[in-house]
Design an enzyme around this catalytic site. Structure first.
Site, PDB file in Angstrom:
ATOM      1  N   ASP A  62       0.818  -1.219   0.000  1.00 38.19           N
ATOM      2  CA  ASP A  62       0.000   0.000   0.000  1.00 38.19           C
ATOM      3  C   ASP A  62       0.848   1.264   0.000  1.00 38.19           C
ATOM      4  O   ASP A  62       0.420   2.312  -0.458  1.00 38.19           O
ATOM      5  CB  ASP A  62      -0.921  -0.023   1.234  1.00 38.19           C
TER       6      ASP A  62
ATOM      7  N   LEU B 249      -6.130   7.046   3.177  1.00 35.07           N
ATOM      8  CA  LEU B 249      -6.286   8.099   2.165  1.00 35.07           C
ATOM      9  C   LEU B 249      -5.127   8.148   1.164  1.00 35.07           C
ATOM     10  O   LEU B 249      -5.078   9.031   0.319  1.00 35.07           O
ATOM     11  CB  LEU B 249      -6.414   9.466   2.851  1.00 35.07           C
ATOM     12  N   ARG B 250      -4.212   7.170   1.267  1.00 37.14           N
ATOM     13  CA  ARG B 250      -3.068   7.182   0.352  1.00 37.14           C
ATOM     14  C   ARG B 250      -3.509   7.099  -1.106  1.00 37.14           C
ATOM     15  O   ARG B 250      -2.957   7.757  -1.974  1.00 37.14           O
ATOM     16  CB  ARG B 250      -2.117   6.015   0.655  1.00 37.14           C
ATOM     17  N   GLY B 251      -4.519   6.263  -1.370  1.00 37.27           N
ATOM     18  CA  GLY B 251      -5.011   6.099  -2.743  1.00 37.27           C
ATOM     19  C   GLY B 251      -5.508   7.409  -3.322  1.00 37.27           C
ATOM     20  O   GLY B 251      -5.196   7.755  -4.473  1.00 37.27           O
TER      21      GLY B 251
END
Length: 348
Positions: free
Chosen positions: A205, A286-288
């Site tokens: 991720d 919230l990385r995406g």
């Protein structure tokens, strides 16, 4: 002996690489904006992963560094310079600079933590009161590319260290109460063969993008790839000369995109759509959302535009999200079909 040392091995030109568009786009976008967070390239053996990554590093324009500095320090940007260089500037000392090729550092599979992070000479510190630091691979990779082949076989602890440094842009080494911190901002590129195992979802991720590489099936394209490689091996200088104009054109385009990036905007409505897609796909954290926004902006800059379009998002979102859908370490990474279906639903 010096003569031998100065001979550099020719690198296959990036613009001569046939196919593998996903990998090439992911690398270009990460070079335009290193804050995207690197790229994980997974695919079959013998599909040109290492060749493409080395070609990307060779394509990049030279960078200005402080002479005799261990960390490729930038002479003006405080975020990219060592504490020693910073002190010299604050004390109005003269600093000599020179141009170097963008560092391309290979991390060997058996590397230890000391080899990666660097080591502090405790004996020297205690007897002479001097902080003596032997830099590791993270120091050498500052402002460059750190390439980890077979990253899925690397110890999880080391992968964690690499990802932490890539995300923060700094590396801290502590030993016996002595601490040394230096800049370590680099584009992290990992590659591997999925047959040999995947990274844990938590580590996966943290890579900004994930490119899938497949063996070319089209016979004519395979013949073209073999011919180009054979021509390069037989006469590298002729091949490099043939692609010189295309290489220079791409190099100029990347420089232009790097300068333009800060002026690119993404409309609120499109940002909402990106977050709706991430929510629909049940992407953790919230990385995406962040990476997709960054990648879309980098692509708009690469296309010489000030505003992100729907097409920009469609081109990058699969690369930014497909590896974030795995919840179970035993699951395989979705090839992107699930992302495509959701994108079709929201981006119309």
């Amino acid at each position: 002996m010096d003569f031998i040392k100065n001979i550099s091995r020719p690198i296959f030109p990036f613009t001569a690489i046939v196919g593998q568009e996903e990998m090439k786009l992911a690398l270009i976008l990460n070079v335009i904006d290193p804050k995207i967070g690197g790229v994980m390239i997974m695919g079959d053996r013998g599909t040109g992963k290492s060749t493409t990554i080395r070609a990307m590093a060779d394509l990049l324009p030279q960078i200005l560094v402080v002479q005799d500095d261990l960390f490729n320090s930038h002479p003006h940007n405080f975020e990219l310079m060592s504490n020693e260089v910073k002190s010299s500037i604050e004390n109005s000392q003269d600093i000599k600079t020179h141009l170097i090729n963008v560092p391309m550092v290979d991390l060997p599979l058996g590397a230890t933590e000391d080899r990666v992070c660097g080591t502090i000479d405790i004996e020297k510190a205690l007897t002479e009161g001097i902080k003596s630091f032997e830099p590791g691979l993270l120091a050498k990779a500052n402002r460059g590319i750190l390439y980890v082949d077979e990253v899925n076989l690397l110890d999880d602890h080391l992968v964690d260290i690499l990802l932490d440094s890539a995300a923060s842009g700094w590396n801290t080494v502590e030993r016996e109460g002595i601490s040394i911190r230096h800049p370590a901002r680099f584009v992290l590129v990992g590659s591997g063969n999925p047959e040999e195992g995947e990274l844990r979802p938590q580590l996966l991720d943290r890579f900004g993008m994930h490119a899938e590489i497949k063996t070319v099936k089209d016979a004519l394209q395979r013949v073209k790839i073999v011919e180009q490689r054979s021509n390069f091996d037989q006469n590298p200088s002729l091949c490099l000369n043939e692609y010189k104009m295309m290489q220079n054109k791409l190099k100029s385009r990347i420089i232009m995109a790097q300068e333009k990036l800060q002026f690119v905007n993404i409309d609120y409505e499109l940002r909402v759509k990106i977050s709706e897609i991430c929510s629909e796909l049940d992407v953790d954290g919230l990385r995406g959302d962040i990476v997709t926004n960054r990648a879309a902006k980098a692509l708009a800059a690469y296309q010489d535009r000030d505003i992100v379009s729907l097409d920009d998002i469609k081109k990058v979102i699969k690369l930014c999200l497909r590896h974030r859908l795995r919840k179970d370490p035993l699951d395989t990474i979705d090839s992107g079909l699930k992302v495509d279906k959701t994108v079709d639903k929201f981006l119309v």
